[in-house]
Write a protein that holds these residues in place. Structure first.
Motif, mmCIF file in Angstrom:
data_model
loop_
_atom_site.group_PDB
_atom_site.id
_atom_site.type_symbol
_atom_site.label_atom_id
_atom_site.label_comp_id
_atom_site.label_asym_id
_atom_site.label_seq_id
_atom_site.Cartn_x
_atom_site.Cartn_y
_atom_site.Cartn_z
ATOM 1 N N ARG A 13 0.920 -1.225 0.026
ATOM 2 C CA ARG A 13 0.018 -0.076 0.054
ATOM 3 C C ARG A 13 1.162 1.245 0.061
ATOM 4 O O ARG A 13 0.337 2.325 -0.722
ATOM 5 N N ALA A 14 2.069 1.081 0.788
ATOM 6 C CA ALA A 14 2.841 2.605 0.832
ATOM 7 C C ALA A 14 3.594 2.425 -0.820
ATOM 8 O O ALA A 14 3.683 3.796 -1.197
ATOM 9 N N LEU A 15 3.559 1.371 -1.399
ATOM 10 C CA LEU A 15 4.249 1.561 -2.971
ATOM 11 C C LEU A 15 3.360 1.989 -3.949
ATOM 12 O O LEU A 15 3.770 2.813 -4.759
ATOM 13 N N SER A 16 2.244 1.896 -3.556
ATOM 14 C CA SER A 16 1.193 2.280 -4.619
ATOM 15 C C SER A 16 0.463 3.598 -3.991
ATOM 16 O O SER A 16 -0.314 4.030 -4.642
ATOM 17 N N GLY A 17 0.912 4.069 -3.178
ATOM 18 C CA GLY A 17 0.569 5.513 -2.756
ATOM 19 C C GLY A 17 -0.758 5.584 -2.186
ATOM 20 O O GLY A 17 -1.334 6.677 -1.609
ATOM 21 N N LEU A 18 -1.039 4.400 -1.491
ATOM 22 C CA LEU A 18 -2.363 4.208 -0.604
ATOM 23 C C LEU A 18 -2.015 5.068 0.758
ATOM 24 O O LEU A 18 -2.824 5.485 1.384
ATOM 25 N N ILE A 19 -1.137 4.668 1.176
ATOM 26 C CA ILE A 19 -0.620 5.244 2.828
ATOM 27 C C ILE A 19 0.729 6.015 2.398
ATOM 28 O O ILE A 19 1.534 5.609 1.658
ATOM 29 N N GLN A 20 0.944 6.908 3.526
ATOM 30 C CA GLN A 20 2.221 7.824 3.315
ATOM 31 C C GLN A 20 3.179 6.864 4.250
ATOM 32 O O GLN A 20 2.729 6.597 5.537
ATOM 33 N N PRO A 21 4.231 6.822 3.782
ATOM 34 C CA PRO A 21 5.382 6.091 4.796
ATOM 35 C C PRO A 21 5.657 7.052 5.769
ATOM 36 O O PRO A 21 5.799 8.261 5.511
ATOM 37 N N LYS A 22 6.507 6.642 6.636
ATOM 38 C CA LYS A 22 6.844 7.236 7.786
ATOM 39 C C LYS A 22 8.411 7.900 7.324
ATOM 40 O O LYS A 22 8.742 9.166 7.319
ATOM 41 N N SER A 23 9.313 7.015 6.770
ATOM 42 C CA SER A 23 10.714 7.293 6.186
ATOM 43 C C SER A 23 10.927 6.230 5.196
ATOM 44 O O SER A 23 10.464 5.416 5.023
ATOM 45 N N GLY A 24 12.085 6.764 4.585
ATOM 46 C CA GLY A 24 12.792 5.613 3.462
ATOM 47 C C GLY A 24 12.319 6.291 2.339
ATOM 48 O O GLY A 24 11.620 7.321 2.050
ATOM 49 N N SER A 25 12.863 5.474 1.116
ATOM 50 C CA SER A 25 12.470 5.680 -0.185
ATOM 51 C C SER A 25 12.344 4.562 -1.035
ATOM 52 O O SER A 25 12.492 3.456 -0.615
ATOM 53 N N ALA A 26 11.722 5.005 -2.044
ATOM 54 C CA ALA A 26 11.371 3.643 -3.106
ATOM 55 C C ALA A 26 11.383 4.433 -4.517
ATOM 56 O O ALA A 26 10.818 5.435 -4.512
ATOM 57 N N THR A 27 12.041 4.141 -5.353
ATOM 58 C CA THR A 27 11.999 4.415 -6.793
ATOM 59 C C THR A 27 11.734 3.405 -7.648
ATOM 60 O O THR A 27 11.981 2.152 -7.564
ATOM 61 N N TRP A 28 11.063 3.834 -8.601
ATOM 62 C CA TRP A 28 10.473 2.792 -9.856
ATOM 63 C C TRP A 28 11.475 3.488 -10.992
ATOM 64 O O TRP A 28 10.838 4.681 -11.584
ATOM 65 N N GLN A 29 12.074 2.984 -11.843
ATOM 66 C CA GLN A 29 12.806 3.350 -12.972
ATOM 67 C C GLN A 29 13.538 4.634 -12.513
ATOM 68 O O GLN A 29 13.217 5.827 -13.370
ATOM 69 N N SER A 30 14.041 4.711 -11.559
ATOM 70 C CA SER A 30 14.770 6.178 -11.045
ATOM 71 C C SER A 30 13.796 7.192 -10.448
ATOM 72 O O SER A 30 14.378 8.143 -10.196
ATOM 73 N N ASN A 31 12.517 7.078 -10.751
ATOM 74 C CA ASN A 31 11.570 7.970 -9.952
ATOM 75 C C ASN A 31 11.305 7.585 -8.745
ATOM 76 O O ASN A 31 10.680 6.502 -8.609
ATOM 77 N N SER A 32 10.889 8.578 -7.999
ATOM 78 C CA SER A 32 10.597 8.297 -6.556
ATOM 79 C C SER A 32 8.994 8.086 -6.704
ATOM 80 O O SER A 32 8.163 8.720 -7.588
ATOM 81 N N ILE A 33 8.624 7.058 -6.091
ATOM 82 C CA ILE A 33 7.067 6.727 -6.155
ATOM 83 C C ILE A 33 6.538 6.926 -4.809
ATOM 84 O O ILE A 33 5.128 6.688 -4.704
#
Ligand SMILES: Nc1ncnc2c1ncn2[C@@H]1O[C@H](COP(=O)(O)OP(=O)(O)OP(=O)(O)O)[C@@H](O)[C@H]1O
Ligand SMILES: Nc1ncnc2c1ncn2[C@@H]1O[C@H](COP(=O)(O)OP(=O)(O)OP(=O)(O)O)[C@@H](O)[C@H]1O
Ligand SMILES: [Mg+2]
Ligand SMILES: [Mg+2]
Lengths: 329, 406, 254, 297, 236
Positions: E46-66
């Motif tokens: 759910r954090a990866l698909s934008g349904l919830i806001q994570p507290k910290s950290g990063s995730a990128t898909w094809q170098s774009n932050s998601i």
């Protein structure tokens, strides 16, 4: 939580205490405060009824005013046309309104959500206007509902308003105590169950239709009492005493209270009485043009309402409730 | 004995509960403003016996519950000396008892209602109403129809409350019950309802329709008549409450439609600048009520205020509630007023005006006497009494509209 | 087959939804003490069969025999009285109630408190009794410790157990379980296996489940539905070898 | 004759109810909210239209202005208010109540504002066509060009909305967003924008209803209060989720009321409203045009 | 050109559901996230698909932050999440549910063809095409949810327990389909599963979560054969 099962006794003591406190207060404040207090008690009861119906059994009614009208008319007719004792009149209000609620409840128990709201809304506009059709119902001047003066043993100085307050507060206290007991009993639990998952509730042996009708009838019965109290406070019953805005007002009170529990009903009712006062005071102190003075109170009341929904959608009552739980953990 | 609340050596505080918002506010909203304007005018000219009058207004939206609480507020919180100009039957009947006006002996002056129930002195011992009762109006109408319209049968379209019912009672008392009666709930008359009604009436032989309701309903019915092409075919008569020409025109009724509309009134026409009272009130209105157009409601408010000033004067320097009430009982009938019909206050009568004259509106919205050049005034009571032609001549306007009675 | 000792017997049950024949001439028998598995592909009609038995759908045709007596198809809220209880495929706890209250709802037919005594607060004894049976039902599913938690705060596997507790608190003769192991991880499935075994000592069970290890483990007999019809029934071992069942449902790997 | 006349008045009443009903259904479909503020929105838009008519002397400019204003007001309400509300109110019985109370609050605010700006007195709008009835022989029917215009407006609105909903995917997006914002978002639907669009569309319909209604009566801050109730009842009769239902509900109610008025009594207006509603709902508990319900387990 | 999750932490109020999770999924790979109930799998997706806001950290898909992006924007960028628990809109028909991801697409033809391919995989859905999704059986609803993802033609597919409530035969079939989508459409897949065995069989890589933390990341093959992992977390 452990205290749940002796909570009935605790509740009883709390209500008796509250009654005592109110009695003491009523002696120390003026006539106006007593009169306003009587309204607060009456609104508290009406709001409690809506909380039972909507917050617990999940039926959103926009027509509480109609149920109150039934009670108001029953009381006034009993007292004035049959010349029975005012106490009997109040009891009649409960009985007749309860019966009325039972009948309406049977008709609307199958409806849900906006369909129920729409029907109750239509009831709220249809029912009071019917009174004009029957001459015996007194048309616009209405039928007097006079509970009489306080017994002389209370002394000469005992004002009419204090008497109103005593009657209103006592009736509301007893009724809300009964309602609170019900909500804490299996009925409250069963209503929440059919509200949240009708199928699962039915499979557990609860009859959703019957429970809904019961909720409607009880809510109606006590709304009827609230209606009778209202009519007592304004001395007579007539159709225009139960406008649509009354139903909306009660709803507002319920939202301010928080529809989930009774804890804040007095607060909700207080808001209904106090906010217009505050708006009035603001307008008086601002002065300004005729247009401003006539539109500002409405504006302020609505604004406060909206802020309330936005910032404490579950009502301050719920906030208190919530905090308690959290601290217990 | 402690002095009554609301009076000091230099002030008198009066109160009024009436609608200024909601749908009734639209019709009667100007009332408190007009009264305040007149009081301001008097205050600027020395007040009454050295006291300045303040008027506290509270909006009751025409709801009984609000009227009860607002009136109670006026008495208990604002501590007014007397009420003046309260408005409405359903509202004020509740407010009267709820605010315990009788027990506190609060003078309840010049209530704007034609409901005859308020004349009951045992029930409303401190109340004086100002409007002639609706029953009187009906009786006078019946007389007019008999004298001027060949006594033809008529249909009555009336509000389904005291207003309409009092009217029916009046017609019945005059032994000319309507041939067709249709009562309607307030706020429900749309153009389609009016059309249905008129279509039904036009299918009967009746040619005369009496409208016993507020002006907006009169307007809706008249516009429906325009749409149905019935304006010439039916004759319309409007009661005093429902025949305000300004409002009719503002609501889009065609000038040609109101031209010839028969309307009852007890006041001079609010457009008649030749009338001494009207022109004086207009002047006050321009100065003390800026931006508000002068109409029947403003006239009514100023007139009530002027009566109030006279009542206060008549009660003397030692102002008490009891004194004020008895002053009106004894001298009320002699107060100068804009009304073209006599005032009827006495120790037994609590209804102010007790008669009507009939006029016809012209296309400009002016109410001209229906017959002759001067209004013909009829007086009567709310019961079985006769309708008699009156040769009442009202008192001349006190100099500059400032009463000097005592 | 000894039909004389049938707890429940369904004969030629058909349910239609518009033109769709969800069930067609289905039969099922349940004997005391038995665990019967009802399996079949998705949409075969398993849940619909439960629904028919529970009065949640209109039965087009069919006969219900309970304890050897012909019986009308019941309304949902009559089930506890008939000794039938059921869990839902989608768990279906009351989110706003505590775990204990959830289970007490299931026991509500045991409560005789009327409206008036409830309003006067005279329901303590009754409520205490209700609470006791509810607690013991919770103990049976090893959830006694979380009685006061709100149902919407529970982890998924626990909700499944609470749902079962809510069903068995009414001490049913017949327990209908709709996918009790669905969505559970391996340890919890193991656990559910045991639980169902335990339950079987007190109630006869009809079990709908897609986890074959559970089915094979706990069931005495199986009925296999496909397209609303019974395509096979009988002892577990016989059915799992049935080529029609393998083709329609199990696939080769089982 | 009476039958025909009553039918005609029923038609004209029904068409006005339908317009209001459409406005309510549009918001219901896009956000599951019964928008009581619609009475205020429609009045405010109509005042804007009125100002334009006064300035340009053209009814049609006024009508367009009212619709544009209605759309803008609707969009603003959703953008600044309803979004925040839905962020805060998510579950429990409050979900039933909060939107009702919130829109009632909005209604109060809008009425206060219009009252402050334009005053309480009546304004009138001269309609573009005569309000007089059509004449057959020497009889004038209780139905004239203005009534016809309103019926046409209902039909055209319905057609345009039908085209918008059928030809584009907006109808489906609206419904999906209303039923499940989360799944809709995960499917790439811009839920917030779609909802705002629903409010705007509804606002435009409300503006149209307002200006046409007022042409036949008078404009004041409370002008649409009663219409709102009838519009809501119509929508409920029709089934709330369907535009056709909204229109059908409006006509059913309009007919019922006018026949009751003509054949029973004027006082039957409100009782008839209740009776017809409860009759319809007893037969079909979720309105005339409701789709079949889901399964219960 | 990969999905890179780095030090991701997500809270539910006071509960830490995902704690400093890091992993990488190369483009075109199929990674499966396994772990017991409540391990934080759903929360992670759910954090990866934008349904919830994570507290910290990063995730990128094809170098774009998601992270912290609106879900609809991510969906349009080809990141498609099939939520757990039969994620269908009950009030809409099967056909309407399937067309949700096509509503904003310009290319109507390809939308049509992907619809056909869904019906090929799940013929049952074709039979139910005009039925309200709410009336479907549990398994049919799950098929519909997966079908909707296929119609969307995603580049990164986040699947939450697709096998839930499906019959064994269909489960096989679904896993095959996922594998096929991955290979044929060059899809990157993150597959959350309880059914660890089946998932690991088709996955390239396995990530084991426990109590919100990554406890093992390895090739799926290795995990399948690692007795320690098996005993501790997979329970088979
Ligand atoms: N209310 C309904 N209206 C229309 N069709 C229905 C309804 N209820 C069920 N169906 C259909 O009936 C068939 C049987 O459904 P049922 O829920 O009984 O399947 P099931 O065997 O429980 O499947 P699963 O294992 O997927 O839960 C399905 O194809 C479903 O679409
Ligand atoms: N909305 C929520 N509010 C509070 N806590 C939550 C919420 N959702 C999940 N949690 C908690 O966060 C933790 C992780 O839950 P999550 O649903 O992500 O696990 P999961 O691995 O998907 O489990 P499952 O296999 O049962 O689906 C759990 O402890 C759960 O109770
Ligand atoms: Mg099923
Ligand atoms: Mg999960």
């Amino acid at each position: 939580m452990q205290s749940r099962f002796d909570s009935a006794r605790k509740r009883f003591i709390a209500f008796v205490l509250l009654g005592w406190i109110l009695l003491l207060i009523s002696d120390r404040v003026g006539e106006l405060r007593n009169y306003q207090g009587a309204f607060v008690a009456m609104y508290s009861l009406a709001i409690a009824c809506l909380i039972l119906l909507t917050g617990y059994s999940g039926q959103l009614s926009l027509g509480q005013g109609a149920l109150m009208a039934v009670g108001g008319y029953s009381a006034a007719l009993t007292a004035t046309k049959l010349s029975w004792h005012p106490v009997v009149a109040l009891i009649m209000a409960v009985l007749v309104a309860g019966l009325f609620g039972l009948i309406i409840g049977f008709a609307v128990a199958r409806l849900s959500g906006p369909y129920l709201s729409g029907t109750t809304l239509a009831l709220a506009i249809a029912l009071p206007s019917l009174a004009n059709t029957f001459p015996s119902l007194g048309a616009e001047e209405g039928i007097i509902f006079d509970v009489g003066k306080a017994p002389t043993r209370f002394g000469e100085a005992f004002s009419q308003y204090k008497w109103f307050f005593w009657i209103s507060a006592l009736a509301a206290l007893i009724s809300i105590w009964l309602i609170a007991n019900l909500l804490a009993s299996k009925f409250g639990r069963n209503w929440k169950a059919i509200r949240d998952n009708q199928t699962a509730a039915a499979l557990s042996g609860l009859n959703p239709g019957r429970l809904k009708v019961t909720a409607f009838a009880i809510s109606s019965a006590f709304s009827g009492l609230a209606g009778a109290l209202l009519v007592m406070l304004i001395s007579a019953v007539s159709p225009s005493a139960f406008p649509l805005s009354l139903s909306f007002l009660i709803l507002t009170g319920a939202v301010v209270t928080g529809v989930y529990n009774l804890r804040g009903v007095v607060f909700g009712a207080l808001v209904l009485v106090v906010i217009p006062e505050i708006a009035d005071a603001v307008v008086t102190s601002l002065g300004g043009s005729e247009r401003l003075t006539s539109t500002l109170p409405g504006f302020l009341v609505s604004l406060l309402l909206i802020l309330a929904v936005l910032f404490t959608p579950n009502g301050p009552g719920h906030l208190i409730h919530f905090r308690k739980k959290n601290t217990k953990k | 004995q402690a002095a009554d609340p609301g009076v000091t050596a230099t002030t008198i505080k009066l109160g009024i509960s009436s609608p200024t918002t909601g749908s009734a506010g639209r019709v009667y909203g100007k009332l408190p403003g007009a009264m305040k304007a007149y009081f301001d005018y008097i205050n600027a000219n020395g007040g009454v016996n050295g006291r300045k009058i303040t008027l506290v207004h509270r909006d009751d939206k025409y709801l009984p519950t609000l009227a009860a609480t607002q009136t109670t507020n006026l008495i208990l919180k604002d501590q007014v000396f007397a009420l003046v100009g309260a408005l409405g039957t359903a509202t004020h009947s509740k407010a009267y008892t709820a605010a315990a006006l009788a027990a506190k002996n609060v003078p309840d002056l010049f209530v704007n209602t034609g409901y005859s129930g308020f004349a009951n002195k045992t029930k409303y011992p401190t109340t004086f109403t100002i409007l002639p009762s609706y029953a009187m109006e009906a009786k006078v109408m019946a007389k007019y129809i008999k004298d001027n319209l060949a006594g033809q049968p008529f249909a009555l379209f009336a509000q389904a409350d005291e207003f309409g019912k009092d009217g029916i009672a009046g017609f019945t008392a005059a032994k000319t019950p309507p041939a067709n009666t249709q009562l309607y709930p307030t706020s429900s008359v749309t153009s389609d309802v009016a059309k249905t009604y008129l279509t039904a009436i036009s299918a009967t032989p009746l040619k005369l329709v009496i409208l016993f309701g507020t002006t907006d309903v009169t307007a809706t019915v008249l516009k429906a008549a325009e749409d149905l092409n019935l304006v010439g075919k039916l004759t319309f008569m409007a009661g005093s409450v429902g025949g305000d020409a300004n409002t009719l025109l503002a609501l889009g009724v065609k000038p040609t439609t109101i031209d010839g509309l028969v309307a009852a009134s007890f006041f001079p026409d609010a457009k008649d600048t030749t009338d001494a009272y009207v022109s004086q009130f207009m002047e006050i209105n321009t100065k003390y009520n800026p931006g508000v157009t002068f109409d029947n409601v403003v006239l009514q408010g100023m007139n009530s205020a002027m009566l109030t000033v006279q009542a206060l004067r008549a009660a003397g320097k030692d102002l008490t509630r009891a004194g004020l009430i008895s002053a009106i009982e004894s001298k009320g009938a002699t107060f100068a007023s804009a009304g073209l019909v006599p005032l009827n206050f006495s120790s037994t009568s609590r209804i102010g005006y007790n008669g009507y004259w009939f006029g016809k509106l012209n296309a400009k919205g002016e109410l001209k006497p229906a017959t002759g050049t001067t209004p013909v005034v009829y007086t009567t009571d709310s019961g079985a009494g006769d309708v008699v032609k009156s040769d009442y001549k009202r008192l001349p306007l006190p100099a500059k509209g400032i009463p000097t009675n005592s | 087959m000894n039909s004389g000792s049938d707890l429940l017997s369904i004969k030629s049950l058909s349910v239609n939804f518009g033109g769709l024949k969800a069930l067609n001439d289905v039969y099922l028998d349940l004997h005391p003490g038995e665990v019967v598995g009802l399996i079949g592909p998705n949409g075969a009609g398993k849940t619909t069969l439960f629904n028919a038995l529970c009065g949640l759908v209109d039965v087009t045709n069919g006969e219900l025999i309970l304890n050897n007596k012909k019986h009308d198809w019941p309304k949902p809220f009559e089930l506890p009285k008939l000794g039938i209880a059921r869990t839902l495929q989608g768990v279906g706890l009351f989110p706003d109630l505590t775990v204990l209250e959830n289970v007490m709802i299931g026991a509500s037919i045991k409560s005789k408190t009327g409206l008036i005594s409830a309003a006067l607060g005279f329901d303590k004894k009754d409520e205490r009794a209700l609470k006791e049976v509810a607690m013991s039902a919770l103990e049976r599913v090893y959830c006694g410790g979380i009685a006061d938690r709100k149902a919407n705060s529970l982890p998924y596997p626990v909700t499944k157990r609470v749902a079962i507790a809510r069903a068995l608190v009414s001490e049913p003769q017949i327990l209908l379980l709709d996918e009790p192991a669905g969505g559970l991880g391996a340890p919890d499935i193991e656990w559910m296996n045991l639980l169902i075994h335990n339950l079987a000592s007190q109630s006869a069970i009809i079990l709908v489940e897609h986890h074959m290890d559970v089915v094979m483990n706990v069931c005495d007999r199986l009925y296999v539905l496909n397209f609303g019809e019974v395509i096979a029934s009988g002892k577990v071992d016989a059915v799992r070898e049935d080529p029609a069942v393998i083709a329609a449902y199990l696939g080769v790997s089982h | 004759m009476k039958l025909f006349d009553t039918f005609l008045t029923g038609l004209s009443t029904g068409s006005i109810y339908s317009l209001m009903s459409i406005a309510l259904v549009l918001v219901w479909r896009s956000t599951r909210v019964i928008n009581f503020a619609q009475a205020g929105q429609a009045v405010l838009s109509t005042y804007v239209g009125y100002e334009i008519i006064v300035r340009t002397n053209s009814f049609w400019f006024g009508l367009i202005a009212a619709m544009i204003a209605g759309a803008a007001i609707g969009a603003l309400i959703d953008f600044f208010f309803m979004r925040a509300l839905f962020k805060r109110v998510k579950s429990g019985p409050i979900v039933l109540v909060a939107p009702v109370v919130a829109t009632l609050g909005l209604l109060g605010i809008i009425q206060a504002i219009t009252g402050f700006i334009w005053g309480l007195d009546n304004k009138s709008i001269t309609p573009p066509v005569t309000t007089g009835g059509f004449t057959i022989g020497d009889r004038t029917l209780p139905f004239g060009p203005l009534n016809l215009l309103i019926v046409v407006a209902v039909t055209v609105s319905l057609l345009i909305l039908a085209i918008i909903f059928q030809r584009t995917n907006i109808g489906l997006s609206l419904r999906a967003s209303a039923f499940s914002p989360e799944i809709s978002k995960l499917s790439g639907i811009k839920v917030d924008a779609i909802r705002t669009f629903g409010w705007a569309l509804s606002g435009a319909a409300g503006g149209l209803a307002g200006i046409l209604f007022v042409s036949n009566s008078a404009l004041n801050p409370n002008a649409m209060d009663v219409l709102l109730v009838f519009g809501f009842v119509s929508a409920v009769i029709g089934g709330l989720d369907s535009l056709i239902g909204a229109v059908a509900g409006g006509f059913v109610l309009g007919m019922a009321i006018n026949f009751a008025v003509a054949y029973i009594d004027t006082q039957m207006i409100f009782p008839t409203t209740f009776l017809i509603l409860i009759l319809v709902l007893l037969l079909k508990p979720s309105g005339l045009f409701s789709r079949s319900k889901g399964r219960r387990d | 050109m990969t999905l890179v999750v780095n030090d991701l932490t997500v809270d539910h109020g006071s509960i830490r559901a995902v704690s400093s999770v890091s992993f990488t999924v190369p483009t075109g790979q199929l990674a499966t996230i396994i772990g017991a109930n409540g391990a934080g799998k759903t929360t992670l997706l759910r954090a990866l698909s934008g349904l919830i806001q994570p507290k910290s950290g990063s995730a990128t898909w094809q170098s774009n932050s998601i992270l912290n992006q609106p879900p609809e924007r991510l969906a349009r960028a080809g990141i498609l999440h099939v939520a757990d628990g039969k994620s269908v809109i009950a009030e809409l028909s099967v056909k309407e549910n399937l067309s949700l991801p096509t509503l904003w697409q310009r290319d109507k033809k390809s939308a049509k063809s992907s619809l056909d391919s869904v019906f090929q995989i799940f013929p049952r859905l074709a039979e139910r095409i005009n039925q309200n999704a709410g009336t479907l059986s549990g398994g049919e609803r799950q098929m519909l949810a997966i079908g909707r993802a296929i119609v969307a033609k995603p580049k990164l597919l986040l699947l939450d327990e697709p096998s839930l409530g499906l019959a064994p035969l269909i489960v096989e079939q679904i896993f095959q389909t996922i594998k096929r989508l991955q290979t044929e459409m060059k899809l990157t897949v993150v597959l959350v599963e309880q059914n660890a065995m089946s998932a690991l069989k088709i996955a390239d890589e396995g990530i084991v979560l426990n109590l919100g933390k990554v406890v093992a990341v390895d090739s799926a093959q290795k995990l399948l054969n690692d007795p320690a992992v098996k005993a501790a977390y997979l329970g088979f």
